[in-house]
Design a protein around this motif. Structure first.
Motif, PDB file in Angstrom:
ATOM      1  N   CYS A   1       0.792  -1.227   0.000  1.00 55.27           N
ATOM      2  CA  CYS A   1       0.000   0.000   0.000  1.00 55.27           C
ATOM      3  C   CYS A   1       0.827   1.282   0.000  1.00 55.27           C
ATOM      4  CB  CYS A   1      -0.978   0.031   1.174  1.00 55.27           C
ATOM      5  SG  CYS A   1      -2.179  -1.293   1.118  1.00 55.27           S
ATOM      6  N   TYR A   2       2.021   1.262  -0.557  1.00 52.21           N
ATOM      7  CA  TYR A   2       2.791   2.506  -0.644  1.00 52.21           C
ATOM      8  C   TYR A   2       2.204   3.386  -1.730  1.00 52.21           C
ATOM      9  CZ  TYR A   2       6.587   5.804  -1.198  1.00 52.21           C
ATOM     10  OH  TYR A   2       7.313   6.954  -1.271  1.00 52.21           O
ATOM     11  N   ARG A   3       1.926   4.638  -1.402  1.00 51.11           N
ATOM     12  CA  ARG A   3       1.390   5.560  -2.410  1.00 51.11           C
ATOM     13  C   ARG A   3       1.949   6.954  -2.179  1.00 51.11           C
ATOM     14  NH1 ARG A   3      -4.477   4.744   0.539  1.00 51.11           N
ATOM     15  NH2 ARG A   3      -3.395   3.497   2.080  1.00 51.11           N
TER      16      ARG A   3
ATOM     17  N   GLY B   1      -0.401  11.333   3.539  1.00 50.02           N
ATOM     18  CA  GLY B   1      -1.198  10.543   4.486  1.00 50.02           C
ATOM     19  C   GLY B   1      -0.416   9.454   5.191  1.00 50.02           C
ATOM     20  N   ARG B   2       0.902   9.475   5.056  1.00 50.96           N
ATOM     21  CA  ARG B   2       1.722   8.451   5.649  1.00 50.96           C
ATOM     22  C   ARG B   2       2.041   8.821   7.096  1.00 50.96           C
ATOM     23  NH1 ARG B   2       6.916   6.235   5.408  1.00 50.96           N
ATOM     24  NH2 ARG B   2       6.703   4.007   4.989  1.00 50.96           N
ATOM     25  N   THR B   3       2.103   7.822   7.978  1.00 54.80           N
ATOM     26  CA  THR B   3       2.540   8.094   9.351  1.00 54.80           C
ATOM     27  C   THR B   3       3.880   7.415   9.581  1.00 54.80           C
ATOM     28  OG1 THR B   3       1.176   6.225   9.979  1.00 54.80           O
ATOM     29  CG2 THR B   3       0.292   8.421  10.428  1.00 54.80           C
ATOM     30  N   LYS B   4       4.473   7.647  10.753  1.00 51.21           N
ATOM     31  CA  LYS B   4       5.774   7.050  11.069  1.00 51.21           C
ATOM     32  C   LYS B   4       5.668   6.288  12.375  1.00 51.21           C
ATOM     33  CE  LYS B   4       8.328   8.753   7.774  1.00 51.21           C
ATOM     34  NZ  LYS B   4       8.877  10.098   7.734  1.00 51.21           N
ATOM     35  N   MET B   5       6.314   5.119  12.417  1.00 48.90           N
ATOM     36  CA  MET B   5       6.315   4.373  13.665  1.00 48.90           C
ATOM     37  C   MET B   5       7.088   5.127  14.733  1.00 48.90           C
ATOM     38  SD  MET B   5       7.785   0.592  14.557  1.00 48.90           S
ATOM     39  CE  MET B   5       9.426   0.882  13.962  1.00 48.90           C
TER      40      MET B   5
ATOM     41  N   TRP C   1      -7.027   0.018  -2.266  1.00 47.82           N
ATOM     42  CA  TRP C   1      -6.169  -0.040  -1.076  1.00 47.82           C
ATOM     43  C   TRP C   1      -6.767  -0.949  -0.019  1.00 47.82           C
ATOM     44  CZ3 TRP C   1      -1.770   1.179  -2.716  1.00 47.82           C
ATOM     45  CH2 TRP C   1      -1.618   2.187  -3.677  1.00 47.82           C
TER      46      TRP C   1
ATOM     47  N   PHE D   1       6.630  -0.634   7.681  1.00 51.90           N
ATOM     48  CA  PHE D   1       6.426   0.063   6.405  1.00 51.90           C
ATOM     49  C   PHE D   1       4.963   0.041   5.939  1.00 51.90           C
ATOM     50  CE2 PHE D   1       6.464   0.041   1.691  1.00 51.90           C
ATOM     51  CZ  PHE D   1       7.029   1.278   1.464  1.00 51.90           C
TER      52      PHE D   1
ATOM     53  N   GLU E   1       2.600   2.080   8.184  1.00 52.52           N
ATOM     54  CA  GLU E   1       2.896   3.503   7.981  1.00 52.52           C
ATOM     55  C   GLU E   1       2.196   4.019   6.727  1.00 52.52           C
ATOM     56  OE1 GLU E   1       7.306   4.039  10.085  1.00 52.52           O
ATOM     57  OE2 GLU E   1       7.201   3.586   7.946  1.00 52.52           O
ATOM     58  N   ASN E   2       2.207   3.186   5.681  1.00 50.97           N
ATOM     59  CA  ASN E   2       1.541   3.593   4.443  1.00 50.97           C
ATOM     60  C   ASN E   2       0.043   3.740   4.632  1.00 50.97           C
ATOM     61  OD1 ASN E   2       3.906   3.600   2.991  1.00 50.97           O
ATOM     62  ND2 ASN E   2       3.731   1.442   2.422  1.00 50.97           N
TER      63      ASN E   2
ATOM     64  N   GLY F   1      -1.326   4.968   7.174  1.00 48.30           N
ATOM     65  CA  GLY F   1      -1.594   6.168   7.955  1.00 48.30           C
ATOM     66  C   GLY F   1      -2.093   5.874   9.362  1.00 48.30           C
ATOM     67  N   ILE F   2      -1.651   4.766   9.930  1.00 47.08           N
ATOM     68  CA  ILE F   2      -2.076   4.377  11.273  1.00 47.08           C
ATOM     69  C   ILE F   2      -1.261   5.161  12.307  1.00 47.08           C
ATOM     70  CG2 ILE F   2      -2.028   2.390  12.868  1.00 47.08           C
ATOM     71  CD1 ILE F   2      -2.512   0.656  10.350  1.00 47.08           C
TER      72      ILE F   2
ATOM     73  N   PRO G   1       1.179   6.226  15.308  1.00 45.72           N
ATOM     74  CA  PRO G   1       2.435   5.577  15.712  1.00 45.72           C
ATOM     75  C   PRO G   1       2.290   4.555  16.827  1.00 45.72           C
ATOM     76  CG  PRO G   1       2.800   7.902  15.394  1.00 45.72           C
ATOM     77  CD  PRO G   1       1.337   7.675  15.190  1.00 45.72           C
TER      78      PRO G   1
ATOM     79  N   ILE H   1       0.972   1.427  15.411  1.00 42.46           N
ATOM     80  CA  ILE H   1       1.959   0.778  14.544  1.00 42.46           C
ATOM     81  C   ILE H   1       2.908  -0.049  15.400  1.00 42.46           C
ATOM     82  CG2 ILE H   1       3.877   1.097  12.929  1.00 42.46           C
ATOM     83  CD1 ILE H   1       2.586   3.588  11.937  1.00 42.46           C
ATOM     84  N   ARG H   2       3.360   0.528  16.520  1.00 41.03           N
ATOM     85  CA  ARG H   2       4.296  -0.212  17.377  1.00 41.03           C
ATOM     86  C   ARG H   2       3.656  -1.499  17.892  1.00 41.03           C
ATOM     87  NH1 ARG H   2       6.139   5.087  18.611  1.00 41.03           N
ATOM     88  NH2 ARG H   2       4.661   5.324  20.316  1.00 41.03           N
TER      89      ARG H   2
ATOM     90  N   MET I   1      -0.227  -5.470   8.594  1.00 37.86           N
ATOM     91  CA  MET I   1      -1.342  -4.754   7.968  1.00 37.86           C
ATOM     92  C   MET I   1      -2.671  -5.448   8.255  1.00 37.86           C
ATOM     93  SD  MET I   1       0.624  -4.012   4.388  1.00 37.86           S
ATOM     94  CE  MET I   1      -0.752  -3.170   3.646  1.00 37.86           C
TER      95      MET I   1
END
Lengths: 262, 296, 269
Positions: free
Chosen positions: A226-228, A232-236, C73, C101, C104-105, C107-108, C110, C113-114, C153
């Motif tokens: 799902c890379y686009r 709208g991307r978040t970071k861990m 998606w 990765f 993150e894509n 949009g969850i 952080p 995600i962890r 995911m």
């Protein structure tokens, strides 16, 4: 015959340097590099070297790793040294054939060598203590103000991160192809320049083809996940600056200024 | 006549004088004779690839001697002629293809050794027949072929140099069952009919063991077993312990043996397994009959 | 809840690759797909999550057609894909960063995600390797990182396209047992391979040949059908092959054993 590479290699350890915010480390490295270029005498370099040594100890990185970062550039460093030694005008201290070594040349040469070695060591330490992703996250975050004027900071950071991820893979692949062609009787180290360039074809062509294949596979794998793009991307990893980060930045600047003034 | 390849107490260290240094080979003694079909087996990281790169001088031992056809590789200046004698096919050899035509790819090695174009044409045509790829036009681009065909072209490009010993690192990886069987049969043919010495490196005993007449098991940089497949399969327990792929039928008979069946388990093919099991069942049957007689 | 493939045909640059394929995978089910090289297996994998849209027929994932680009998606998140080459599908240099990765894509946030990364790495047994460099892992470990990256995911189905063909026997076992455990936890599995021994635990097997379904049935139906397998260039696994020969010599089996364990039990019975 085999290629070794240490630049861009991350060493995952648990140290106070590793735990620093990557943005701070990136900024501090930039600052150190700027000071390295400003400084013009040995005492300043000595101070910076001591600072570097302290950082290496704190980072728990075996010093040999830093040395491995320097080794591939050793020839270049020596060349610079001798160029300065023999081309600077001044008091002649020795003469060999038509080459005249001067006192000023010796000084300039040693200064250049110190400059190079510090430069490489600081950046090697940065890449050893920041994972490529942290590094690119930091870069992206520092460049993000430029997004407003249309600068592709996410894309650049992503490209860098992938490049760093694939350095070990490509180094291994190159070595394998070289060996495979040598096993077929290829000569890669002899002959004139033209011949040598021709001898590279059996290595470069498969390397390019395999790399394109990898890029294709990777693009598909990213799409599937799902890379686009950055939208709208978040970071861990969430980066928050602590007192330690500010303290580290402050010390770096002070050391830099001191080494100029000294 | 000296052995084709002989290793005397060979040690090899990667990244000497660095924090990453380690010994990949620890005291290898080995003799390879002409005409043998050897399989070198070992789990990933056991030193297989390091070992075979000593056979043609791509690596030189940190300690010890490697002697190829009477010549010690650490002392000779002429490694090129050793590399012609010892043909080496790396893992996924199709990824080293670079020429515009299949002909040029097959001729590459021969040109490096200075053959005339007439000789080259002759040898190229011969090798395509040997490997069953003579149906593909030689002026075609190798990049338009299927994966299996590209693998054959790459293997043929080494074979065209007419090596005395043919070393292949995981030649079957990634091929489908049909491709694997065909390739193995052709290599076996070259060994039997043209008395080419063959060394195949693999991490799986099941397939190659049908053809190899000698198996060398490598573990952690040392040779832990060296013998015929039948001798090697006697040590199934150890093979399973170090996670090598063992033929399922061998594993089956070994399990039966452990559970009390009085049968050998070092068998080489399904027909032997059938015979063994039938014989064992018969002896059980007889015993059961005896028991019924004695109790009645 | 299922992936339904109905009369799927797919052509690539005018050449038919898949013709009239119909099958169905439910969540918690293990479907094996086997066929020789060039039978259209990989193309089929890419049709299951909408990377390729059907030329004819349809693929429906939990009620959504993969041809519906507005929902692509959601489809890709629901159907995860794992590929053959472990090196070419990992994006980041460090294990946990790679697993993150996908989420993150999406949009969850952080913190979630962890949690997901933790969950996924525990599932594949690599939680202790979370800080390691991908380049220092074995092939089997890399492939499990790839599976974790998909798991993070929260897919309902995972399609694995020859996930073990580049691995050694240890790696094969690791990947296969991870996949079987996921099936038990309710994930629908589509497992593509030409190593038929890996399909002994499959609920269903579809044999693909020349882009068409050649035969389908239970693992026992397919793996004991020596003639069919031979005709499409696949090998019957050793244990059923042995069993068929023993059967001809009057050793009776209630059902033809597929694994060493089944065979031992049948013979010692």
């Amino acid at each position: 015959m085999a290629i070794e590479i240490s630049f861009g290699q991350y060493l995952p350890l648990n140290s106070s340097i590793h735990r620093l915010d990557p943005r701070i480390k990136l900024i501090a490295t930039f600052i150190s590099i700027i000071f390295i270029f400003i400084i013009k005498d040995f005492l300043g370099y000595a101070l910076l070297a001591c600072f570097l040594l302290g950082l290496i100890i704190l980072s728990k990185v075996p010093p040999l790793y830093i040395f491995r970062g320097l080794r591939p550039l050793l020839f270049f460093i020596l060349l610079t040294f001798f160029l300065h030694l023999f081309t600077t005008q001044g008091t002649v201290i020795f003469q060999w054939w038509f080459l005249k070594g001067t006192m000023e040349g010796l000084r300039n040469g040693l200064l250049m060598v110190s400059r190079f070695m510090l430069l490489i060591s600081f950046s090697t330490l940065l890449t050893l203590t920041c994972s490529p992703l942290e590094l690119t996250d930091a870069l992206e975050s520092l460049l993000s103000p430029l997004k407003r004027i249309g600068f592709p900071s996410h894309e650049i950071a992503m490209m860098m991160s992938i490049a760093l991820r694939f350095i070990p893979v490509l180094v291994e692949e190159t070595n394998r192809i070289i060996k495979a062609q040598v096993a077929r009787g290829a000569d890669i180290e002899s002959g004139g320049i033209l011949n040598r360039a021709k001898n590279l074809i059996p290595i470069l062509v498969p390397l390019f083809i395999n790399t394109f294949k990898r890029a294709d596979d990777l693009a598909l794998a990213m799409e599937v996940r799902c890379y686009r793009g950055g939208e709208g991307r978040t970071k861990m990893k969430e980066y928050t600056l602590s007192h330690r980060d500010y303290l580290f930045l402050f010390i770096s600047i002070i050391v830099g200024i001191l080494s100029v003034l000294i | 006549m000296p052995s084709l390849i002989e290793l005397r107490d060979v040690w090899y260290q990667y990244n000497p004088n660095s924090p990453l240094s380690y010994w990949a080979l620890k005291g290898i003694n080995l003799k390879i004779e002409r005409g043998e079909f050897i399989s070198i087996i070992g789990p990933t990281g056991s030193g297989k690839s390091t070992l075979i790169q000593h056979f043609n001088g791509l690596l030189k031992p940190t300690k010890g001697e490697v002697i190829v056809d009477g010549i010690e590789i650490s002392k000779t200046k002429d490694l090129k002629s050793i590399r012609k004698k010892v043909g080496m096919v790396f893992q996924y050899p199709e990824t080293q293809i670079f020429s515009e035509t299949i002909y040029d790819e097959l001729a590459f090695g021969l040109r490096n050794y200075g053959y005339s174009e007439d000789e080259i044409r002759e040898k190229v045509e011969e090798v395509t027949k040997k490997l069953g790829i003579d149906y593909i036009p030689l002026d075609k681009s190798p990049f338009l072929l299927s994966g299996g065909e590209m693998r054959r072209i790459a293997i043929a490009s080494i074979l065209a140099m007419e090596p005395e010993v043919f070393v292949l690192d995981e030649p079957l990886a990634n091929l489908d069952p049909k491709g694997r069987k065909e390739l193995l049969k052709e290599i076996d043919y070259l060994n039997r009919k043209e008395s080419l010495t063959v060394i195949i490196v693999s991490h799986d005993l099941s397939e190659v063991s049908r053809y190899a007449d000698r198996i060398i098991v490598l573990f952690d940089g040392t040779i832990i077993m060296d013998g015929s497949p039948r001798e090697i399969f006697k040590n199934v327990e150890k093979l399973l312990e170090i996670s090598l792929g063992v033929p399922q039928i061998v594993e089956l008979l070994y399990t039966l043996h452990k559970k009390g069946a009085d049968i050998p388990y070092n068998i080489l093919n399904i027909d032997e397994a059938v015979k063994t099991i039938v014989k064992w069942r018969k002896s059980l049957g007889n015993r059961d009959k005896l028991r019924t007689i004695s109790t009645s | 809840m299922s992936i339904e493939v109905k009369n799927l045909s797919f052509s690539y640059e005018g050449n038919p690759v898949l013709e009239n394929i119909t099958f169905c995978v439910n969540s918690g089910e293990f479907l094996g797909i086997a066929g020789p090289n060039g039978s259209g297996k990989s193309t089929l994998a890419k049709c299951l999550n909408g990377i390729f849209s059907p030329t004819k027929g349809e693929v429906i994932v939990d009620g959504i057609s993969v041809a519906d680009k507005s929902k692509q998606w959601i489809v890709r998140q629901t159907v995860g894909l794992v590929f053959q080459n472990p090196d070419n599908q990992l994006v980041a240099s460090v294990v946990e960063e790679d697993v993150a990765f996908g989420p993150e894509n999406l949009g969850i946030p952080p913190s979630i995600i962890r949690e997901r990364v933790q969950y996924a790495l525990e599932r594949v047994g690599l939680i202790n390797e979370r800080k390691r460099l991908v380049s220092t892992l074995s092939g089997g470990q890399k492939q499990r990182v790839a599976i974790a990256g998909i798991l993070a995911m929260k897919p309902r189905y995972i399609v694995l396209d020859e996930p073990t063909s580049m691995l050694d026997p240890i790696g094969r076992k690791e990947v296969l047992s991870t996949v079987l455990q996921l099936k038990e936890e309710g994930v629908g599995i589509v497992y593509i391979t030409h190593h038929l021994e890996e399909l002994v635990y499959a609920d269903k097997i579809v044999l693909l040949y020349g882009g068409k379904i050649f035969k389908e049935g239970t693992a026992r139906d397919i793996l004991t059908d020596e003639d069919t397998l031979k005709r499409i260039g696949l090998d019957i696994p050793e244990i059923p092959a042995l069993a068929l020969k023993l059967k001809k010599l009057d050793i009776k089996f209630n059902k033809i054993p597929l694994t060493v364990e089944e065979m031992v039990n049948a013979l010692l019975d």
